[in-house]
Design a protein around this motif. Structure first.
Motif, PDB file in Angstrom:
ATOM      1  N   ASP A   1      54.901 -25.445  -1.152  1.00  8.93           N
ATOM      2  CA  ASP A   1      55.678 -25.365   0.085  1.00  8.93           C
ATOM      3  C   ASP A   1      57.175 -25.276  -0.217  1.00  8.93           C
ATOM      4  OD1 ASP A   1      53.322 -25.514   1.488  1.00  8.93           O
ATOM      5  OD2 ASP A   1      53.462 -27.685   1.830  1.00  8.93           O
ATOM      6  N   ALA A   2      57.647 -26.086  -1.196  1.00  5.22           N
ATOM      7  CA  ALA A   2      59.069 -26.037  -1.555  1.00  5.22           C
ATOM      8  C   ALA A   2      59.429 -24.678  -2.148  1.00  5.22           C
ATOM      9  CB  ALA A   2      59.392 -27.151  -2.541  1.00  5.22           C
ATOM     10  N   THR A   3      58.565 -24.158  -3.009  1.00 15.45           N
ATOM     11  CA  THR A   3      58.828 -22.846  -3.605  1.00 15.45           C
ATOM     12  C   THR A   3      58.823 -21.746  -2.548  1.00 15.45           C
ATOM     13  OG1 THR A   3      57.785 -23.594  -5.657  1.00 15.45           O
ATOM     14  CG2 THR A   3      58.046 -21.235  -5.362  1.00 15.45           C
ATOM     15  N   ARG A   4      57.881 -21.828  -1.619  1.00 17.18           N
ATOM     16  CA  ARG A   4      57.835 -20.820  -0.552  1.00 17.18           C
ATOM     17  C   ARG A   4      59.079 -20.890   0.330  1.00 17.18           C
ATOM     18  NH1 ARG A   4      53.150 -22.036   1.244  1.00 17.18           N
ATOM     19  NH2 ARG A   4      51.984 -20.447   0.090  1.00 17.18           N
ATOM     20  N   ALA A   5      59.520 -22.122   0.633  1.00 16.36           N
ATOM     21  CA  ALA A   5      60.742 -22.271   1.437  1.00 16.36           C
ATOM     22  C   ALA A   5      61.958 -21.761   0.685  1.00 16.36           C
ATOM     23  CB  ALA A   5      60.923 -23.741   1.819  1.00 16.36           C
ATOM     24  N   LYS A   6      62.050 -22.050  -0.616  1.00 19.04           N
ATOM     25  CA  LYS A   6      63.167 -21.559  -1.420  1.00 19.04           C
ATOM     26  C   LYS A   6      63.151 -20.035  -1.489  1.00 19.04           C
ATOM     27  CE  LYS A   6      66.595 -22.252  -4.395  1.00 19.04           C
ATOM     28  NZ  LYS A   6      66.859 -20.869  -4.793  1.00 19.04           N
ATOM     29  N   ARG A   7      61.984 -19.464  -1.643  1.00 16.21           N
ATOM     30  CA  ARG A   7      61.902 -17.996  -1.691  1.00 16.21           C
ATOM     31  C   ARG A   7      62.315 -17.380  -0.368  1.00 16.21           C
ATOM     32  NH1 ARG A   7      57.653 -14.588  -0.321  1.00 16.21           N
ATOM     33  NH2 ARG A   7      57.746 -12.510  -1.294  1.00 16.21           N
ATOM     34  N   GLU A   8      61.853 -17.946   0.728  1.00 18.61           N
ATOM     35  CA  GLU A   8      62.255 -17.428   2.026  1.00 18.61           C
ATOM     36  C   GLU A   8      63.758 -17.554   2.241  1.00 18.61           C
ATOM     37  OE1 GLU A   8      59.908 -19.548   4.792  1.00 18.61           O
ATOM     38  OE2 GLU A   8      58.034 -18.477   4.334  1.00 18.61           O
ATOM     39  N   SER A   9      64.346 -18.661   1.776  1.00 18.46           N
ATOM     40  CA  SER A   9      65.795 -18.824   1.870  1.00 18.46           C
ATOM     41  C   SER A   9      66.523 -17.782   1.037  1.00 18.46           C
ATOM     42  CB  SER A   9      66.181 -20.231   1.425  1.00 18.46           C
ATOM     43  OG  SER A   9      67.593 -20.390   1.402  1.00 18.46           O
TER      44      SER A   9
ATOM     45  N   LEU B   1      65.370 -14.843   0.192  1.00 18.31           N
ATOM     46  CA  LEU B   1      65.209 -13.549   0.833  1.00 18.31           C
ATOM     47  C   LEU B   1      66.146 -13.388   2.021  1.00 18.31           C
ATOM     48  CD1 LEU B   1      61.314 -13.124   0.737  1.00 18.31           C
ATOM     49  CD2 LEU B   1      63.017 -12.012  -0.719  1.00 18.31           C
ATOM     50  N   ALA B   2      66.311 -14.473   2.770  1.00 17.42           N
ATOM     51  CA  ALA B   2      67.262 -14.411   3.896  1.00 17.42           C
ATOM     52  C   ALA B   2      68.683 -14.214   3.399  1.00 17.42           C
ATOM     53  CB  ALA B   2      67.142 -15.687   4.730  1.00 17.42           C
ATOM     54  N   TYR B   3      69.051 -14.908   2.308  1.00 19.40           N
ATOM     55  CA  TYR B   3      70.395 -14.744   1.751  1.00 19.40           C
ATOM     56  C   TYR B   3      70.582 -13.332   1.216  1.00 19.40           C
ATOM     57  CZ  TYR B   3      74.656 -16.271  -0.652  1.00 19.40           C
ATOM     58  OH  TYR B   3      75.962 -16.423  -1.058  1.00 19.40           O
ATOM     59  N   VAL B   4      69.548 -12.801   0.551  1.00 17.04           N
ATOM     60  CA  VAL B   4      69.624 -11.432   0.058  1.00 17.04           C
ATOM     61  C   VAL B   4      69.793 -10.451   1.208  1.00 17.04           C
ATOM     62  CG1 VAL B   4      68.266  -9.605  -1.043  1.00 17.04           C
ATOM     63  CG2 VAL B   4      68.385 -11.852  -2.089  1.00 17.04           C
ATOM     64  N   ALA B   5      69.090 -10.699   2.304  1.00 17.58           N
ATOM     65  CA  ALA B   5      69.230  -9.817   3.468  1.00 17.58           C
ATOM     66  C   ALA B   5      70.657  -9.850   4.015  1.00 17.58           C
ATOM     67  CB  ALA B   5      68.227 -10.230   4.541  1.00 17.58           C
ATOM     68  N   SER B   6      71.239 -11.064   4.092  1.00 16.77           N
ATOM     69  CA  SER B   6      72.629 -11.163   4.566  1.00 16.77           C
ATOM     70  C   SER B   6      73.598 -10.487   3.598  1.00 16.77           C
ATOM     71  CB  SER B   6      72.994 -12.628   4.768  1.00 16.77           C
ATOM     72  OG  SER B   6      72.982 -13.335   3.528  1.00 16.77           O
ATOM     73  N   LEU B   7      73.357 -10.639   2.293  1.00 18.96           N
ATOM     74  CA  LEU B   7      74.215  -9.970   1.319  1.00 18.96           C
ATOM     75  C   LEU B   7      74.071  -8.453   1.417  1.00 18.96           C
ATOM     76  CD1 LEU B   7      73.753 -12.244  -1.824  1.00 18.96           C
ATOM     77  CD2 LEU B   7      75.762 -12.075  -0.371  1.00 18.96           C
ATOM     78  N   ASP B   8      72.872  -7.977   1.637  1.00 20.61           N
ATOM     79  CA  ASP B   8      72.685  -6.537   1.811  1.00 20.61           C
ATOM     80  C   ASP B   8      73.450  -6.030   3.024  1.00 20.61           C
ATOM     81  OD1 ASP B   8      71.071  -6.356  -0.413  1.00 20.61           O
ATOM     82  OD2 ASP B   8      69.191  -6.590   0.704  1.00 20.61           O
ATOM     83  N   THR B   9      73.418  -6.809   4.083  1.00 22.51           N
ATOM     84  CA  THR B   9      74.178  -6.407   5.287  1.00 22.51           C
ATOM     85  C   THR B   9      75.668  -6.373   5.004  1.00 22.51           C
ATOM     86  OG1 THR B   9      72.447  -7.397   6.663  1.00 22.51           O
ATOM     87  CG2 THR B   9      74.574  -6.958   7.702  1.00 22.51           C
ATOM     88  N   GLU B  10      76.164  -7.393   4.330  1.00 22.24           N
ATOM     89  CA  GLU B  10      77.587  -7.443   4.010  1.00 22.24           C
ATOM     90  C   GLU B  10      77.976  -6.312   3.062  1.00 22.24           C
ATOM     91  OE1 GLU B  10      81.451  -8.844   4.287  1.00 22.24           O
ATOM     92  OE2 GLU B  10      79.669  -9.369   5.431  1.00 22.24           O
ATOM     93  N   LEU B  11      77.127  -6.067   2.034  1.00 20.67           N
ATOM     94  CA  LEU B  11      77.413  -4.965   1.116  1.00 20.67           C
ATOM     95  C   LEU B  11      77.419  -3.633   1.842  1.00 20.67           C
ATOM     96  CD1 LEU B  11      75.352  -5.928  -2.064  1.00 20.67           C
ATOM     97  CD2 LEU B  11      77.808  -5.559  -1.948  1.00 20.67           C
ATOM     98  N   ALA B  12      76.490  -3.427   2.728  1.00 20.14           N
ATOM     99  CA  ALA B  12      76.439  -2.166   3.466  1.00 20.14           C
ATOM    100  C   ALA B  12      77.682  -1.999   4.333  1.00 20.14           C
ATOM    101  CB  ALA B  12      75.176  -2.120   4.319  1.00 20.14           C
ATOM    102  N   SER B  13      78.119  -3.109   4.967  1.00 22.36           N
ATOM    103  CA  SER B  13      79.316  -3.031   5.824  1.00 22.36           C
ATOM    104  C   SER B  13      80.563  -2.717   5.005  1.00 22.36           C
ATOM    105  CB  SER B  13      79.476  -4.346   6.581  1.00 22.36           C
ATOM    106  OG  SER B  13      80.675  -4.343   7.352  1.00 22.36           O
ATOM    107  N   GLN B  14      80.761  -3.440   3.911  1.00 24.62           N
ATOM    108  CA  GLN B  14      81.948  -3.195   3.093  1.00 24.62           C
ATOM    109  C   GLN B  14      81.888  -1.835   2.415  1.00 24.62           C
ATOM    110  OE1 GLN B  14      83.002  -6.347   0.438  1.00 24.62           O
ATOM    111  NE2 GLN B  14      82.715  -7.974   1.983  1.00 24.62           N
TER     112      GLN B  14
ATOM    113  N   ASP C   1      66.269 -14.594  -8.401  1.00 27.42           N
ATOM    114  CA  ASP C   1      65.745 -15.929  -8.106  1.00 27.42           C
ATOM    115  C   ASP C   1      64.593 -15.855  -7.106  1.00 27.42           C
ATOM    116  OD1 ASP C   1      66.212 -18.916  -8.470  1.00 27.42           O
ATOM    117  OD2 ASP C   1      66.320 -18.735  -6.282  1.00 27.42           O
ATOM    118  N   ALA C   2      64.716 -14.951  -6.142  1.00 30.07           N
ATOM    119  CA  ALA C   2      63.621 -14.774  -5.178  1.00 30.07           C
ATOM    120  C   ALA C   2      62.371 -14.241  -5.874  1.00 30.07           C
ATOM    121  CB  ALA C   2      64.060 -13.837  -4.055  1.00 30.07           C
ATOM    122  N   LYS C   3      62.550 -13.316  -6.838  1.00 28.06           N
ATOM    123  CA  LYS C   3      61.405 -12.830  -7.607  1.00 28.06           C
ATOM    124  C   LYS C   3      60.765 -13.961  -8.405  1.00 28.06           C
ATOM    125  CE  LYS C   3      61.275  -8.392  -6.716  1.00 28.06           C
ATOM    126  NZ  LYS C   3      60.063  -7.733  -6.157  1.00 28.06           N
TER     127      LYS C   3
END
Length: 485
Positions: A110-118, A120-133, A240-242
């Motif tokens: 459960d902890a590993t799954r929560a960390k992975r989801e976190s 992935l969410a951070y990666v998604a936000s970074l992708d959005t920021e990278l795309a914007s910049q 880290d997500a991988k």
């Protein structure tokens, strides 16, 4: 006169002594011959017992007998429950340990799954920021490229102007209309214009290269340092997500194995907590080795079941009769519900371990004796046992019953059987003679009666009679219970 009478009396006594000695010696010789010679060559044996294979029902688990439905001599069918065993005192330490490991693995998963989801969410936000910049920088580079193109064009125009001026002054110098000193400043300005055009072209090429690298996701240049750091962080979080995904798969596999082991352990404990002792085939209950409420260990014998439909006769013969008692030889059986049979096997000896597979132990053999295994006629037929019991009045399952076996066309009887039959005949003859004397008031027997008695005596040595059973002390309690059915 006195001497003659005394001598005659002495000779008479001597004759009587000689006759007595010869008679005793003859009687002893007859007894020795009948005791030794006939068993060696006899075609008949009264050392035969009805036997049948037994099935031992053992306790599958350790525990206490909760219920016991089997009774000695009762009929059972295949699959009947004879006893029920329960064991409330089970060792559950293995199950508890597995459940603890499963709980730890589930928490880590459960902890590993929560960390992975976190991640992935951070990666998604970074992708959005990278795309914007990236879009902003791409637009900025496009404007800068346009500006640099204009400057390059301006520089090219200025260099052209300076070139034309230099050429005009060179013409004037050629015509001696102007001095050479006048051309030098203009030539320098023309060279400066050319260098300025090259510099603007280099800047244009640099901006175009940066734009191409930006489109390919390569961040080079001072303007792209922040974006490069952001992309590096995105790569680290993605890795880290991988790693969390791989660890999640490993923990899922471990958890699945632990749950499978828990299920197996629960099934094992369920099978050890309670079990039924089921009959493996039909027959009659021979013995009961336990009582209700008694503690038994796994493998202890609970009951034994004898299959009366597979009964056979074990007879002892001399080894000299081995050629006459080959498999396939037909024999007569007296003293049981079946009257004949066929020898199926000849065994030189047996063992205690082999006797455990049968209802009663094989009779003990002496030196130079063998066993003849006899299969009765119709022993495997359906319903033959009950029909024979109903018609002959003998026990339905005569296991442990002693019988007499005689080879067909046998000529040498067993002396023990002959003496017993003679005793039966004498007893019946004495009883018949007493009754005849009482009714005839002690009238003398005529020649016809004497001849009839001799005929009956001769027939007693040749005609078979049912043999009396051996004492019950020679048989097991289960066999006695079956014989009494």
């Amino acid at each position: 006169m006195i001497d003659r009478s005394n001598g005659a009396t002495a000779r008479k006594h001597q004759a009587i002594l000689r006759v007595s000695a010869v008679g005793v010696a003859g009687l002893l010789s007859i007894l020795m011959v009948t005791a030794v010679a006939p068993p060696i060559v006899a075609d008949q044996s009264d050392r035969a017992v009805v036997n049948a294979p037994v099935t031992l029902l053992t306790a599958p688990i350790s525990g206490e007998i909760d219920a016991l439905t089997a009774l000695p001599g009762s009929d059972v069918r295949d699959g009947d429950r004879l006893a029920q065993i329960r064991n409330p005192r089970l060792d559950r330490s293995t199950l508890i340990s597995l459940e603890e490991k499963s709980s730890d693995a589930r928490q880590k998963l459960d902890a590993t799954r929560a960390k992975r989801e976190s991640d992935l969410a951070y990666v998604a936000s970074l992708d959005t920021e990278l795309a914007s910049q990236t879009d902003q920088l791409r637009a900025q580079f496009q404007s800068q490229i346009e500006e640099l193109r204009a400057r390059v064009a301006q520089s090219n125009a200025m260099s052209g102007e300076k070139k034309a001026l230099v050429e005009r002054q060179n013409n004037m110098v050629t015509r001696a209309a102007a001095s050479i000193e006048m051309v030098r400043p203009t030539a320098q300005q023309y060279n400066a214009a050319l260098h300025n055009a090259d510099a603007e072209t280099a800047k244009l090429n640099q901006k175009q290269a940066q734009l191409g690298a930006l489109n390919r996701g390569v961040y080079v240049g001072d303007e792209l340092i922040a974006l490069n750091n952001l992309a590096q962080k995105r790569r680290d979080i993605g890795l880290d997500a991988k790693r969390m995904e791989i660890e999640e798969k490993q923990l899922s596999a471990v958890l699945a194995d632990l749950e499978s082991m828990i299920d197996l352990e629960q099934s094992r404990l369920a099978s050890l907590s309670a079990a039924d002792v089921l009959s493996r085939g039909g027959g009659k209950v021979l013995t009961i080795g336990a009582a209700a409420g008694r503690h038994v260990n796994a493998g202890d014998t609970i009951s034994s079941i004898v299959d009366c439909d597979k009964r056979f006769v074990v007879a002892i013969f001399s080894y000299r009769q081995g050629q006459n008692m080959m498999p396939g030889t037909r024999v007569r059986i007296d003293g049981s519900s079946f009257r004949s049979g066929i020898i199926s096997a000849v065994l030189p000896k047996t063992s205690d371990k082999a006797d455990e597979r049968f209802a009663v132990p094989f009779p003990q053999t002496e030196r130079r004796e063998l066993y003849a295994i006899i299969t009765p006629d119709g022993a495997d037929g359906n319903g033959s046992q009950a029909q024979q019991a109903a018609t002959s009045g003998v026990p339905a399952c005569p296991v442990g019953q002693w019988v007499t076996v005689t080879r067909d066309n046998g000529v040498v009887p067993s002396m023990s059987v002959s003496w017993r039959r003679l005793g039966h005949f004498v007893a019946s003859w004495t009883r018949d003679a007493g009754l005849h004397t009482d009714t005839a008031q002690n009238s003398p027997l005529d020649s016809d009666t004497r001849r009839a008695g001799l005929d009956r005596l001769q027939a007693a040595f040749h005609s078979p009679r049912p043999q009396a059973e051996k004492p019950d002390e020679d048989r097991e309690p289960g066999a006695r219970a079956l014989a009494s059915q």
